[in-house]
Design a protein around this motif. Structure first.
Motif, PDB file in Angstrom:
ATOM      1  N   ALA A 138      30.038  44.728  33.867  1.00 39.09           N
ATOM      2  CA  ALA A 138      29.408  45.652  34.686  1.00 39.09           C
ATOM      3  C   ALA A 138      28.074  45.564  34.269  1.00 39.09           C
ATOM      4  O   ALA A 138      26.808  44.381  35.714  1.00 39.09           O
ATOM      5  N   ILE A 139      27.829  44.801  33.567  1.00 40.53           N
ATOM      6  CA  ILE A 139      26.139  44.422  32.771  1.00 40.53           C
ATOM      7  C   ILE A 139      26.543  43.162  33.079  1.00 40.53           C
ATOM      8  O   ILE A 139      25.317  42.035  34.182  1.00 40.53           O
ATOM      9  N   ALA A 140      27.289  42.018  33.026  1.00 41.30           N
ATOM     10  CA  ALA A 140      27.344  40.581  33.957  1.00 41.30           C
ATOM     11  C   ALA A 140      26.551  40.442  35.290  1.00 41.30           C
ATOM     12  O   ALA A 140      26.477  40.102  35.935  1.00 41.30           O
ATOM     13  N   LEU A 141      27.882  41.389  36.209  1.00 45.02           N
ATOM     14  CA  LEU A 141      27.541  41.800  37.574  1.00 45.02           C
ATOM     15  C   LEU A 141      26.423  41.698  38.155  1.00 45.02           C
ATOM     16  O   LEU A 141      25.581  41.154  38.537  1.00 45.02           O
ATOM     17  N   GLU A 142      25.797  43.370  37.351  1.00 39.04           N
ATOM     18  CA  GLU A 142      24.248  43.311  37.763  1.00 39.04           C
ATOM     19  C   GLU A 142      22.966  42.642  37.864  1.00 39.04           C
ATOM     20  O   GLU A 142      22.363  42.129  38.019  1.00 39.04           O
ATOM     21  N   ALA A 143      23.174  41.794  36.327  1.00 41.02           N
ATOM     22  CA  ALA A 143      22.081  40.956  35.873  1.00 41.02           C
ATOM     23  C   ALA A 143      22.606  39.438  36.793  1.00 41.02           C
ATOM     24  O   ALA A 143      21.805  38.648  36.743  1.00 41.02           O
ATOM     25  N   ALA A 144      23.476  39.478  37.613  1.00 42.20           N
ATOM     26  CA  ALA A 144      23.828  37.524  38.541  1.00 42.20           C
ATOM     27  C   ALA A 144      23.309  38.470  40.154  1.00 42.20           C
ATOM     28  O   ALA A 144      23.883  37.757  40.475  1.00 42.20           O
ATOM     29  N   GLY A 145      23.109  40.244  39.815  1.00 41.43           N
ATOM     30  CA  GLY A 145      21.919  39.917  41.349  1.00 41.43           C
ATOM     31  C   GLY A 145      22.964  40.462  42.116  1.00 41.43           C
ATOM     32  O   GLY A 145      22.507  41.058  42.887  1.00 41.43           O
ATOM     33  N   ARG A 146      24.167  41.444  41.969  1.00 38.62           N
ATOM     34  CA  ARG A 146      25.327  41.845  42.363  1.00 38.62           C
ATOM     35  C   ARG A 146      25.025  43.186  42.309  1.00 38.62           C
ATOM     36  O   ARG A 146      24.159  44.014  41.426  1.00 38.62           O
ATOM     37  N   ALA A 147      24.643  44.169  43.640  1.00 43.55           N
ATOM     38  CA  ALA A 147      24.380  45.521  43.201  1.00 43.55           C
ATOM     39  C   ALA A 147      25.656  46.355  43.054  1.00 43.55           C
ATOM     40  O   ALA A 147      26.516  46.542  43.997  1.00 43.55           O
ATOM     41  N   PRO A 148      25.543  47.384  42.813  1.00 39.30           N
ATOM     42  CA  PRO A 148      26.516  48.115  41.713  1.00 39.30           C
ATOM     43  C   PRO A 148      26.644  49.038  43.615  1.00 39.30           C
ATOM     44  O   PRO A 148      24.846  49.375  43.696  1.00 39.30           O
ATOM     45  N   ALA A 149      27.654  49.778  43.467  1.00 40.15           N
ATOM     46  CA  ALA A 149      27.700  51.254  44.673  1.00 40.15           C
ATOM     47  C   ALA A 149      27.044  52.343  44.043  1.00 40.15           C
ATOM     48  O   ALA A 149      27.086  53.001  43.108  1.00 40.15           O
ATOM     49  N   SER A 150      26.735  53.051  45.218  1.00 41.01           N
ATOM     50  CA  SER A 150      26.265  54.098  44.804  1.00 41.01           C
ATOM     51  C   SER A 150      26.043  54.981  46.058  1.00 41.01           C
ATOM     52  O   SER A 150      26.622  54.635  47.412  1.00 41.01           O
ATOM     53  N   ALA A 151      25.864  56.586  46.034  1.00 41.71           N
ATOM     54  CA  ALA A 151      25.626  57.270  47.267  1.00 41.71           C
ATOM     55  C   ALA A 151      24.897  56.507  48.174  1.00 41.71           C
ATOM     56  O   ALA A 151      23.909  56.134  48.594  1.00 41.71           O
ATOM     57  N   GLY A 152      25.494  56.330  49.815  1.00 41.19           N
ATOM     58  CA  GLY A 152      24.864  55.407  51.190  1.00 41.19           C
ATOM     59  C   GLY A 152      25.121  54.076  50.694  1.00 41.19           C
ATOM     60  O   GLY A 152      24.030  53.880  52.072  1.00 41.19           O
ATOM     61  N   ARG A 153      25.185  53.124  49.856  1.00 35.57           N
ATOM     62  CA  ARG A 153      25.452  52.198  49.548  1.00 35.57           C
ATOM     63  C   ARG A 153      26.639  51.483  49.242  1.00 35.57           C
ATOM     64  O   ARG A 153      26.836  52.099  48.019  1.00 35.57           O
ATOM     65  N   ASP A 154      27.155  50.308  50.001  1.00 38.10           N
ATOM     66  CA  ASP A 154      28.377  49.564  49.221  1.00 38.10           C
ATOM     67  C   ASP A 154      27.619  48.606  48.463  1.00 38.10           C
ATOM     68  O   ASP A 154      26.526  48.330  47.931  1.00 38.10           O
ATOM     69  N   GLY A 155      28.686  48.255  47.151  1.00 34.78           N
ATOM     70  CA  GLY A 155      28.725  47.571  46.006  1.00 34.78           C
ATOM     71  C   GLY A 155      29.669  47.169  45.326  1.00 34.78           C
ATOM     72  O   GLY A 155      30.746  47.678  45.696  1.00 34.78           O
ATOM     73  N   TYR A 156      29.501  46.538  44.265  1.00 33.93           N
ATOM     74  CA  TYR A 156      30.828  46.946  43.130  1.00 33.93           C
ATOM     75  C   TYR A 156      31.570  47.860  42.691  1.00 33.93           C
ATOM     76  O   TYR A 156      30.443  48.695  42.144  1.00 33.93           O
ATOM     77  N   ARG A 157      32.614  47.883  42.702  1.00 33.06           N
ATOM     78  CA  ARG A 157      33.052  48.792  40.822  1.00 33.06           C
ATOM     79  C   ARG A 157      33.886  48.305  40.489  1.00 33.06           C
ATOM     80  O   ARG A 157      34.906  47.691  40.923  1.00 33.06           O
ATOM     81  N   VAL A 158      33.588  48.743  39.103  1.00 29.76           N
ATOM     82  CA  VAL A 158      34.335  48.168  38.132  1.00 29.76           C
ATOM     83  C   VAL A 158      35.074  49.211  37.194  1.00 29.76           C
ATOM     84  O   VAL A 158      34.518  50.685  37.410  1.00 29.76           O
ATOM     85  N   THR A 159      36.610  49.483  37.174  1.00 31.27           N
ATOM     86  CA  THR A 159      37.116  50.679  36.952  1.00 31.27           C
ATOM     87  C   THR A 159      38.521  49.554  35.608  1.00 31.27           C
ATOM     88  O   THR A 159      38.219  48.283  36.324  1.00 31.27           O
ATOM     89  N   GLU A 160      39.464  50.971  34.966  1.00 29.32           N
ATOM     90  CA  GLU A 160      40.765  50.795  34.295  1.00 29.32           C
ATOM     91  C   GLU A 160      41.808  49.328  35.349  1.00 29.32           C
ATOM     92  O   GLU A 160      41.502  50.063  36.393  1.00 29.32           O
ATOM     93  N   SER A 161      41.959  48.176  34.416  1.00 30.16           N
ATOM     94  CA  SER A 161      43.051  47.952  35.132  1.00 30.16           C
ATOM     95  C   SER A 161      44.330  48.565  34.538  1.00 30.16           C
ATOM     96  O   SER A 161      44.529  48.546  33.753  1.00 30.16           O
ATOM     97  N   VAL A 162      45.403  48.140  35.216  1.00 29.76           N
ATOM     98  CA  VAL A 162      46.538  48.435  34.940  1.00 29.76           C
ATOM     99  C   VAL A 162      47.361  47.511  34.233  1.00 29.76           C
ATOM    100  O   VAL A 162      48.234  47.705  32.934  1.00 29.76           O
ATOM    101  N   GLN A 163      47.080  46.439  33.946  1.00 35.98           N
ATOM    102  CA  GLN A 163      47.017  45.431  33.181  1.00 35.98           C
ATOM    103  C   GLN A 163      46.180  45.418  31.640  1.00 35.98           C
ATOM    104  O   GLN A 163      45.388  45.699  31.760  1.00 35.98           O
ATOM    105  N   ALA A 164      47.030  44.823  30.731  1.00 42.27           N
ATOM    106  CA  ALA A 164      46.336  45.141  29.203  1.00 42.27           C
ATOM    107  C   ALA A 164      45.367  44.192  29.378  1.00 42.27           C
ATOM    108  O   ALA A 164      45.230  43.249  29.726  1.00 42.27           O
ATOM    109  N   ASP A 165      44.185  44.787  28.864  1.00 41.14           N
ATOM    110  CA  ASP A 165      43.212  43.827  28.428  1.00 41.14           C
ATOM    111  C   ASP A 165      42.414  43.364  29.513  1.00 41.14           C
ATOM    112  O   ASP A 165      41.990  42.396  29.185  1.00 41.14           O
TER     113      ASP A 165
END
Length: 209
Positions: free
Chosen positions: A136-163
């Motif tokens: 999430a830090i790397a994405l926001e530092a690169a200028g990508r915006a996180p999703a929030s109320a009323g705004r589209d953006g990236y979402r970072v979540t755990e993966s079913v894949q290990a590590d």
């Protein structure tokens, strides 16, 4: 390994930002931690102070003694990585941009100090242990915006894949842009799609070598 010898130094270390290790205190207090090799001063403005790997170990060490003072509580405004899954609106503006840049530079410096050969091009041990926040830090530092109320953006979540973690955006272009930003930040990225739902996302994992 040198350790702090005063209650004030222990309080400052305990109150370090949980994501970046950024420290708050007087110039004299922080300089003293630098002398003990428990902190370093970032060479770029705003020249913030961060825990070294030794400082992180001191903070994480369990203690069998009662605290000499009340526990340090997080201060309002302490940096928090935005994963796009938070219920409240995401912070924005110049102040947030400065905080994000400081967090990213702190991670790059931590890479230099902890990776073999001072390698800044791949995630360090802290990032591998906190992948959702680090991505999430790397994405926001690169200028990508996180999703929030009323705004589209990236979402970072755990993966079913290990590590690994998953990063999604509403559009294929957004997914690819996130993947490109993370590749530049030293992560391994592979794009995937769900044929049933049409959802596109990237699976992100740390480079090992």
């Amino acid at each position: 390994m040198a350790k702090p010898t005063t209650a004030a130094q222990r309080r400052i270390i305990a109150g370090a930002d949980p994501v970046t290790g950024r420290l708050r205190g007087t110039e004299a207090q922080l300089t003293a931690l630098v002398r003990l090799r428990l902190a370093f001063r970032h060479p770029r403005p705003p020249h913030a102070y961060f825990l070294t790997p030794a400082g992180h170990r001191v903070r994480d060490e369990p203690t069998d003694t009662a605290p000499e003072t009340a526990p340090v509580e997080a201060e309002p405004g302490v940096f928090t990585a935005r994963t796009g899954t938070e219920p409240e609106p995401a912070a924005a503006g110049p102040a947030r941009e400065r905080e994000v840049r400081g967090a990213w530079l702190g991670l790059v410096e931590l890479r230099r100090m902890t990776n073999p050969g001072g390698d800044r091009e791949r995630p360090c041990a802290w990032e591998r242990a906190h992948q959702v926040r680090a991505v999430a830090i790397a994405l926001e530092a690169a200028g990508r915006a996180p999703a929030s109320a009323g705004r589209d953006g990236y979402r970072v979540t755990e993966s079913v894949q290990a590590d690994a973690v998953e990063v999604s955006e509403p559009t294929a272009e957004g997914v690819r842009a996130c993947g490109a930003a993370l590749e530049r930040a030293g992560w391994l990225v592979s794009e995937h799609g769900d044929a049933r739902t049409g959802r596109r996302f990237v699976v992100v994992s740390p480079k090992r070598r």
